[in-house]
Design a protein around this motif. Sequence first.
Motif, mmCIF file in Angstrom:
data_model
loop_
_atom_site.group_PDB
_atom_site.id
_atom_site.type_symbol
_atom_site.label_atom_id
_atom_site.label_comp_id
_atom_site.label_asym_id
_atom_site.label_seq_id
_atom_site.Cartn_x
_atom_site.Cartn_y
_atom_site.Cartn_z
ATOM 1 N N VAL A 70 10.603 47.013 46.350
ATOM 2 C CA VAL A 70 11.972 47.479 46.899
ATOM 3 C C VAL A 70 13.223 47.095 46.342
ATOM 4 N N PHE A 71 13.425 45.750 45.825
ATOM 5 C CA PHE A 71 14.589 45.205 45.241
ATOM 6 C C PHE A 71 14.619 46.126 43.818
ATOM 7 N N ALA A 72 13.709 46.487 43.290
ATOM 8 C CA ALA A 72 13.675 47.292 41.852
ATOM 9 C C ALA A 72 14.242 48.511 42.028
ATOM 10 N N GLN A 73 13.752 49.221 43.162
ATOM 11 C CA GLN A 73 14.343 50.460 43.484
ATOM 12 C C GLN A 73 15.812 50.615 43.734
ATOM 13 N N LEU A 74 16.516 49.196 44.293
ATOM 14 C CA LEU A 74 17.855 49.332 44.668
ATOM 15 C C LEU A 74 18.489 48.932 43.517
ATOM 16 N N GLN A 75 18.001 48.363 42.517
ATOM 17 C CA GLN A 75 18.512 48.163 41.217
ATOM 18 C C GLN A 75 18.626 49.111 40.247
ATOM 19 N N PHE A 76 17.464 50.153 40.599
ATOM 20 C CA PHE A 76 17.609 51.678 39.600
ATOM 21 C C PHE A 76 18.864 52.126 40.225
ATOM 22 N N LYS A 77 18.937 52.448 41.568
ATOM 23 C CA LYS A 77 19.975 53.169 41.995
ATOM 24 C C LYS A 77 21.474 52.549 41.778
ATOM 25 N N ARG A 78 21.624 51.206 41.881
ATOM 26 C CA ARG A 78 22.796 50.565 41.364
ATOM 27 C C ARG A 78 22.895 50.849 39.807
ATOM 28 N N LEU A 79 22.185 50.985 39.078
ATOM 29 C CA LEU A 79 22.378 51.366 37.606
ATOM 30 C C LEU A 79 22.823 52.680 37.429
ATOM 31 N N GLU A 95 3.078 40.054 49.224
ATOM 32 C CA GLU A 95 4.565 40.134 50.087
ATOM 33 C C GLU A 95 5.484 40.111 49.067
ATOM 34 N N LEU A 96 5.410 39.329 48.051
ATOM 35 C CA LEU A 96 6.625 39.017 47.411
ATOM 36 C C LEU A 96 6.568 40.028 46.252
ATOM 37 N N GLY A 97 5.429 40.691 45.868
ATOM 38 C CA GLY A 97 5.382 42.039 45.079
ATOM 39 C C GLY A 97 5.999 43.350 45.757
ATOM 40 N N ASP A 98 5.914 43.308 47.211
ATOM 41 C CA ASP A 98 6.207 44.500 47.929
ATOM 42 C C ASP A 98 7.626 44.258 47.840
ATOM 43 N N GLY A 115 28.630 45.807 29.994
ATOM 44 C CA GLY A 115 27.686 44.801 30.508
ATOM 45 C C GLY A 115 26.877 44.708 31.568
ATOM 46 N N ARG A 116 27.695 45.131 32.818
ATOM 47 C CA ARG A 116 27.018 45.376 33.874
ATOM 48 C C ARG A 116 25.896 46.232 34.218
ATOM 49 N N SER A 117 25.968 47.381 33.403
ATOM 50 C CA SER A 117 24.913 48.319 33.330
ATOM 51 C C SER A 117 23.573 47.696 32.695
ATOM 52 N N TYR A 118 23.913 46.940 31.472
ATOM 53 C CA TYR A 118 22.644 46.324 30.938
ATOM 54 C C TYR A 118 22.149 45.246 31.838
ATOM 55 N N ARG A 119 22.782 44.583 32.494
ATOM 56 C CA ARG A 119 22.313 43.471 33.527
ATOM 57 C C ARG A 119 21.369 44.193 34.558
ATOM 58 N N LEU A 120 22.038 45.349 35.136
ATOM 59 C CA LEU A 120 21.106 45.908 36.077
ATOM 60 C C LEU A 120 19.809 46.831 35.381
ATOM 61 N N TYR A 121 19.906 47.377 34.144
ATOM 62 C CA TYR A 121 18.757 47.571 33.580
ATOM 63 C C TYR A 121 17.755 46.586 33.598
ATOM 64 N N TYR A 122 18.146 45.550 32.803
ATOM 65 C CA TYR A 122 17.225 44.326 32.773
ATOM 66 C C TYR A 122 16.482 44.044 34.009
ATOM 67 N N SER A 123 17.425 43.866 35.105
ATOM 68 C CA SER A 123 16.807 43.421 36.256
ATOM 69 C C SER A 123 15.915 44.329 36.749
ATOM 70 N N TYR A 124 16.090 45.839 36.621
ATOM 71 C CA TYR A 124 15.201 46.783 37.138
ATOM 72 C C TYR A 124 13.892 46.479 36.530
ATOM 73 N N TYR A 125 14.090 46.343 34.985
ATOM 74 C CA TYR A 125 12.776 46.514 34.455
ATOM 75 C C TYR A 125 11.827 45.364 34.878
ATOM 76 N N LEU A 126 12.608 44.191 34.804
ATOM 77 C CA LEU A 126 11.797 42.801 35.118
ATOM 78 C C LEU A 126 11.338 43.051 36.230
ATOM 79 N N THR A 127 11.998 43.120 37.722
ATOM 80 C CA THR A 127 11.466 43.105 38.767
ATOM 81 C C THR A 127 10.378 44.191 39.202
ATOM 82 N N SER A 128 10.403 45.415 38.544
ATOM 83 C CA SER A 128 9.366 46.401 38.667
ATOM 84 C C SER A 128 8.185 45.915 38.221
#
Length: 356
Positions: free
Chosen positions: A305-314, A298-301, A214-227
Amino acid sequence: MRGHDTLSRQWRRLRLHLKRQHGTKTVKFSAAEQGRWFLLLHDLLAVGFSLQHALSFTKTVMPGLIPILSDVERQLAAGEMLATGLQKYVSQDLYYQLRLAEQHGALPQTLSELGTLRMTAVRQRRKLRSLLQYPLILLGMLAMVVCGLIIFVYPELHSWQARPGSDRWQTLTINLGIYLLTCLLIVGGLHWYRWRRLSPCQQMIRRCHWLIVGRSYRLYYSYYLTSNLAGMLRHGLSLQEIIRVTNQYGKQSLLYQFSAIIRQLVAEGEQFDRVIVRYPFIPNELVVFINKGITLEELGDELTVFAQLQFKRLVCSIERLLVWVQPMIFVLIATVIVTLYLSILLPIYHSLQGVA
């Protein structure tokens, strides 16, 4: 005679055209090929190749993808986007991600991220196969041992039993196994039926609450959405424009589900941070970024960065899951071995009691 030859040539051309079309549809664009092609295309665009020139170059170095890339070239020549040419070869979410990136000038960066993600998935799949190789050999040998016991040993043990009712343990074990198997099949069928009746949003929520993965799915959705949100915000799209754009996507896509949630919040006047807890595929950090009061660029920038962090966590999350594969299988093998020992020793023990 001349008309017959002309008709024959036209028929051969028609068959060749149909064969080429059929071949294009049956060519598979695997995850490994997608990863290598995305990364190669990113490198070519980074050194100044045009998109058409890059496609032509990749046809030379990756001849196995010529049918797909030729189809994409025809779409580009007709004025379509790269994402449109790839639509029937990639998943729906991947198509929309490429489409957004191409519309907002972030195609090279998105190609790099997608290629890295695909190649990481391929490496992890290969690692999983290597981890499963030795345990599966043991399971195969164990299955042979079980067959040998059923064919040769258990009949002998049954003939040794002196009392008429001494085989009750074996009968009880068989009945219990049949009962458990029947229950598993019934429960599995009910879960499958209920899963098919869930909406796409409900299915994503269920995946985020699954045990172990479940945690891996949450991280993938988070990365996809934020990116994807980061790409749209960096190019100045407002919330209303984002809703209007993503509302045109397929109902199965994550971006459409997100826009549906936002539309419902706007219509009902609810606070975003109060409702976000209902949707685990939306990261909680998104509320913090939105409440900062910074500009859309600025929010997009920051979301990038947050999406890249989520990708590494995934990637780290999946790596941790792979570490537990072998121990879990070894525990299963040990349980089967202990059960086999008990199935042999208990009848012998009952037979000795009958003799005494």
